[in-house]
Design a protein around this motif. Structure first.
Motif, short mmCIF file in Angstrom:
data_model
loop_
_atom_site.label_atom_id
_atom_site.label_comp_id
_atom_site.label_asym_id
_atom_site.label_seq_id
_atom_site.Cartn_x
_atom_site.Cartn_y
_atom_site.Cartn_z
N HIS A 272 -27.21 -65.99 36.87
CA HIS A 272 -26.10 -65.17 36.39
C HIS A 272 -26.28 -65.05 34.89
O HIS A 272 -26.22 -66.06 34.17
CB HIS A 272 -24.77 -65.81 36.74
N ILE A 273 -26.54 -63.84 34.41
CA ILE A 273 -26.87 -63.62 33.00
C ILE A 273 -25.82 -62.73 32.36
O ILE A 273 -25.51 -61.64 32.86
CB ILE A 273 -28.26 -62.96 32.86
N VAL A 274 -25.28 -63.19 31.25
CA VAL A 274 -24.32 -62.41 30.44
C VAL A 274 -24.92 -62.27 29.05
O VAL A 274 -25.32 -63.26 28.43
CB VAL A 274 -22.95 -63.12 30.38
N TRP A 275 -24.97 -61.02 28.56
CA TRP A 275 -25.70 -60.76 27.30
C TRP A 275 -24.99 -59.71 26.47
O TRP A 275 -24.39 -58.77 26.98
CB TRP A 275 -27.11 -60.31 27.63
N ILE A 276 -25.13 -59.91 25.16
CA ILE A 276 -24.72 -58.91 24.18
C ILE A 276 -25.83 -58.83 23.15
O ILE A 276 -26.44 -59.86 22.81
CB ILE A 276 -23.36 -59.28 23.52
N GLY B 249 -28.38 -59.01 20.16
CA GLY B 249 -28.45 -59.86 18.98
C GLY B 249 -28.19 -61.32 19.23
O GLY B 249 -28.31 -62.13 18.31
N LYS B 250 -27.84 -61.69 20.48
CA LYS B 250 -27.54 -63.08 20.79
C LYS B 250 -28.31 -63.51 22.04
O LYS B 250 -28.53 -62.72 22.96
CB LYS B 250 -26.05 -63.28 21.03
N PRO B 251 -28.71 -64.79 22.11
CA PRO B 251 -29.32 -65.28 23.35
C PRO B 251 -28.34 -65.15 24.50
O PRO B 251 -27.13 -65.30 24.31
CB PRO B 251 -29.62 -66.76 23.04
N PRO B 252 -28.83 -64.85 25.69
CA PRO B 252 -27.92 -64.68 26.83
C PRO B 252 -27.32 -66.00 27.27
O PRO B 252 -27.90 -67.08 27.06
CB PRO B 252 -28.83 -64.11 27.92
N LYS B 253 -26.17 -65.93 27.90
CA LYS B 253 -25.62 -67.08 28.60
C LYS B 253 -26.14 -67.03 30.03
O LYS B 253 -26.13 -65.96 30.65
CB LYS B 253 -24.10 -67.08 28.55
N VAL B 254 -26.58 -68.16 30.52
CA VAL B 254 -27.27 -68.21 31.82
C VAL B 254 -26.72 -69.34 32.68
O VAL B 254 -26.66 -70.49 32.22
CB VAL B 254 -28.79 -68.41 31.63
N ASP B 255 -26.31 -69.01 33.89
CA ASP B 255 -26.06 -70.00 34.93
C ASP B 255 -27.17 -69.86 35.96
O ASP B 255 -27.58 -68.73 36.28
CB ASP B 255 -24.71 -69.77 35.62
N TYR B 256 -27.64 -70.97 36.53
CA TYR B 256 -28.71 -70.84 37.51
C TYR B 256 -28.68 -71.98 38.51
O TYR B 256 -28.16 -73.07 38.25
CB TYR B 256 -30.08 -70.81 36.82
#
Length: 266
Positions: free
Chosen positions: A228-232, A234-241
């Motif tokens: 599960h990837i959340v991204w904006i 200019g910033k590293p993505p937040k990742v659940d796996y």
């Protein structure tokens, strides 16, 4: 009378120092050079590249390992091996030489997620990459129907051009997973997206659910992971796996012990 205990301690001090584990011997912590073609050197450089790709925060600025120029290792008994690597990278999209990097990669015994410090020359394509990132981001925010796909690349290695940024985002997000899972004995690369589904969001981010296959070396196993990837931009993505071993035809068994979901959502 009060001097006797002190003299006794002074007498015992050299013996106590000698008894310390692995410790104060300069030869124990010596740094030795290793061949740049050695697997250990290249795998240390590869996980440093994964770390770099994740923290770049840019799916259009991905690089891959080109040449390891120099490699040394410091072995710390009962702690682990610390590699010092100098290497070059190539741009993932153009295959042109991109950056020259130096990195320290510390593999701690019986522990994944090596500690990494890396420095690289500035990439000349940074401005163009950021522009492509924002174009992709704006396009995803305007989607009326969330995009979806499967088997990327296909069995012939082909990726639809409009799905390339989705593939790049998966590589960037999976780089976090690879960094966390890598040990001195095992390494990983992303092989394929089995399925992908965009998730609508009301905030400034874009989000995707991926099912991917990681190629594990040296076992040659395919590891099935849900991301599960959340991204904006200019910033590293937040990742659940969550990852499972023995994946066949998109289904996995033997989930990691105590897994539920790992990640960096905080």
């Amino acid at each position: 009378m009060q001097q006797q205990p002190l003299l006794w301690l002074v007498t015992l001090l050299p013996h106590a120092i000698q008894a310390l584990p692995f410790a104060l011997s300069p030869t124990t912590w010596s740094v030795r050079e290793i061949p740049t073609s050695q697997r250990a050197a290249r795998e240390a450089a590869r996980v440093a590249v994964q770390y770099l790709n994740y923290y770049s925060g840019s799916p259009h600025q991905l690089v891959y390992l080109d040449v390891v120029r120099k490699a040394t290792v410091k072995s710390i008994p009962e702690i682990g091996d610390k590699f010092y690597i100098e290497f070059t990278t190539k741009d993932y999209q153009t295959n042109q030489e991109a950056r020259v990097c130096t990195a320290s990669v510390f593999f701690r015994q019986k522990q994944a997620k090596p500690a990494i410090h890396i420095n690289c020359t500035t990439s000349g394509s940074l401005t163009k990459a950021r522009e492509n990132d924002y174009n992709f981001y704006r396009q995803m925010k305007k989607q009326v129907t969330p995009i979806s796909g499967k088997d990327i690349p296909d069995s012939f290695g082909f990726i639809e051009p409009d799905m390339l940024p989705v593939w790049y985002l998966a590589i960037m997000g999976s780089s976090f997973v690879v960094w966390e899972k890598t040990t001195e004995e095992r390494s990983y690369t992303m092989a394929q997206i089995k399925t992908v589904q965009q998730l609508p969001r009301k905030d400034d981010s874009i989000a995707f659910d991926y099912d991917i296959l990681l190629h594990e070396l040296p076992t040659e196993e395919m590891i099935y992971c849900s991301l599960h990837i959340v991204w904006i931009p200019g910033k590293p993505p937040k990742v659940d796996y969550e990852c499972s071993h023995n994946a066949e035809n998109g289904s996995g068994t033997e989930s990691e012990e105590g897994s539920t979901f790992f990640g960096n959502f905080k």
